[in-house]
Motif scaffolding. Sequence first.
Motif, PDB file in Angstrom:
ATOM      1  N   UNK A 262      62.091  -9.718  43.370  1.00 20.65           N
ATOM      2  CA  UNK A 262      61.493  -9.441  44.681  1.00 20.65           C
ATOM      3  C   UNK A 262      61.410  -7.937  44.940  1.00 20.65           C
ATOM      4  N   UNK A 263      62.487  -7.223  44.642  1.00 29.78           N
ATOM      5  CA  UNK A 263      62.470  -5.773  44.880  1.00 29.78           C
ATOM      6  C   UNK A 263      61.526  -5.060  43.916  1.00 29.78           C
ATOM      7  N   UNK A 264      61.486  -5.508  42.668  1.00 29.47           N
ATOM      8  CA  UNK A 264      60.530  -4.920  41.727  1.00 29.47           C
ATOM      9  C   UNK A 264      59.095  -5.189  42.167  1.00 29.47           C
ATOM     10  N   UNK A 265      58.840  -6.398  42.669  1.00 30.01           N
ATOM     11  CA  UNK A 265      57.506  -6.708  43.180  1.00 30.01           C
ATOM     12  C   UNK A 265      57.154  -5.814  44.360  1.00 30.01           C
ATOM     13  N   UNK A 266      58.133  -5.533  45.219  1.00 26.43           N
ATOM     14  CA  UNK A 266      57.891  -4.659  46.367  1.00 26.43           C
ATOM     15  C   UNK A 266      57.544  -3.246  45.903  1.00 26.43           C
ATOM     16  N   UNK A 267      58.245  -2.762  44.881  1.00 26.45           N
ATOM     17  CA  UNK A 267      57.948  -1.435  44.338  1.00 26.45           C
ATOM     18  C   UNK A 267      56.554  -1.404  43.718  1.00 26.45           C
ATOM     19  N   UNK A 268      56.165  -2.467  43.017  1.00 29.57           N
ATOM     20  CA  UNK A 268      54.832  -2.538  42.407  1.00 29.57           C
ATOM     21  C   UNK A 268      53.744  -2.579  43.479  1.00 29.57           C
ATOM     22  N   UNK A 269      53.969  -3.327  44.551  1.00 23.93           N
ATOM     23  CA  UNK A 269      53.006  -3.380  45.658  1.00 23.93           C
ATOM     24  C   UNK A 269      52.811  -1.989  46.255  1.00 23.93           C
ATOM     25  N   UNK A 270      53.929  -1.251  46.434  1.00 18.18           N
ATOM     26  CA  UNK A 270      53.817   0.114  46.950  1.00 18.18           C
ATOM     27  C   UNK A 270      53.007   1.004  46.034  1.00 18.18           C
TER      28      UNK A 270
END
Length: 514
Positions: A262-270
Amino acid sequence: MTRFILRRLLSTALVLLVVTFVLYLLLNVALDFFWDLRSSTSPNIEALYESRRRLLDLDTPAVVRYFKWLAGVGGCVVGQCDFGVAWKSGQEVTSQLQGAIANTVKLITASTIVAIMLGIAVGMISAIRQYSGFDYFITFVSFLLYSLPVFWVAVLLKQYGAIEINNFINDPTLSSWVPIILICIALGLFWMGALGGGRKRRLITFLAATVITFVTIYYILASGWLQQPSIGIVGVVVIGLGAAVVMTFLSTGLKNKRVLYATLAMAVIGALLYMPLQYLFYYQEMNWLWMFGLLIVTIGVAVGVGLAFRGPDPWDTVRTTFFTGLIVAVLIFADRVLQGWGEYSDQPAINNRPIATIGASTPNLEGDFWIANLDTFTHLLLPSIALILISFASYTRYTRGSMLEVMGQDYIRTARAKGLNERTVVMRHALRNALLPLASIIPVDIITMIGGAVITETIFGWNGMGKLFIDSMRQSELDPIMAYILITGLLAIIANLVADFLYAVLDPRIRVNA
């Protein structure tokens, strides 16, 4: 709870009323309202004295003047505050307070947040590494910083943090690499002590930290980064992914794959939104309302990503993705601000000396929202560092002492005996209880700083609450001084109430006896 709050407010209001009354009478005696006339050789000196008495209503008893002032303050209940007038400048105190409070809040916000985070983190590691070389080093540094005079630190920062740095930015040539090598070795030793482990792990940590630090400094000097600093999409991606891993480790541990993904996905979205946001920043004139709207969108996306990945505890996932998204958002904002560095430095008002030494802003500066924020940050840099150094030392010592006490409790030994890993024991069980003493210290410290960092504001020419108080004392202006006392007193009341609520949040066993 309501009865408790009402009792506290009533008792503190009575105390504040008595304090302001006594201080008004004492200040009326202590201040010299004719200080500028005593050395005057004007032939109409008696008329000037009489005019000053009428201006300040000195023929009226001080008790009566106090209640007149209190009546004006009471107008705040209906939105018509009247704190009086600063007689020397003829300016209303309310207008003075608006600018002073805004400047002080800007000054303390970043410094307080950074000092708290660094102090708690370093104090916790120091407690875990008790009696190690790292612990002794942090203890020495903490006592050193705590004992340093603020005015001396501020003067050194102006000389070496602004004047010398500005000179180096304009001519980035090194006469010797010895200081750089010593800095790299010092940081290598710091991380070796902080991460700990066996001899092999310590050696690897030392070598890795030293090499990474040297490569980073070499890149900054060789690439001309100082002349045009930026984060860029590469920096956003690298730091964002690193923040995702670190936040997951601190929150739930890397074994919780749902949270990590989830946190990696959030970083990728950013990272994916980096370029669209650059176009938005370019074609749309930005302001703080836009920034607040984008922050709300960031929080919404983080909550959505956290709930989508869920995991054993969905709200743990949401909390971790929220902090990761916030870090990525701050990175993108900081990158856009730094993009105006060249334009900012080339302005005549800056003259290629961007690190400011005095004031809260640059007069006659031309630029948009981003240039204005960059100017604010360059003026905040030095006074914020001065405040961080002093506050960091106290928070480190408080956290270390509290952690050492908690780590020896029976429930910590029980948690370890049940097979919980050390990260869970420290982060989920020990740290929360170790923060209890800080709950009564941090709110009061914040309110004290809002009351004005008197020495720091005076040296750096920062027109905040502290400087307003000092200037009013020098000018014998009673109304601004009383307004300062009243506001700081009210904030102290709020700080103590916040501390009580924080105790109840951090320790469920604590309840208000209503």
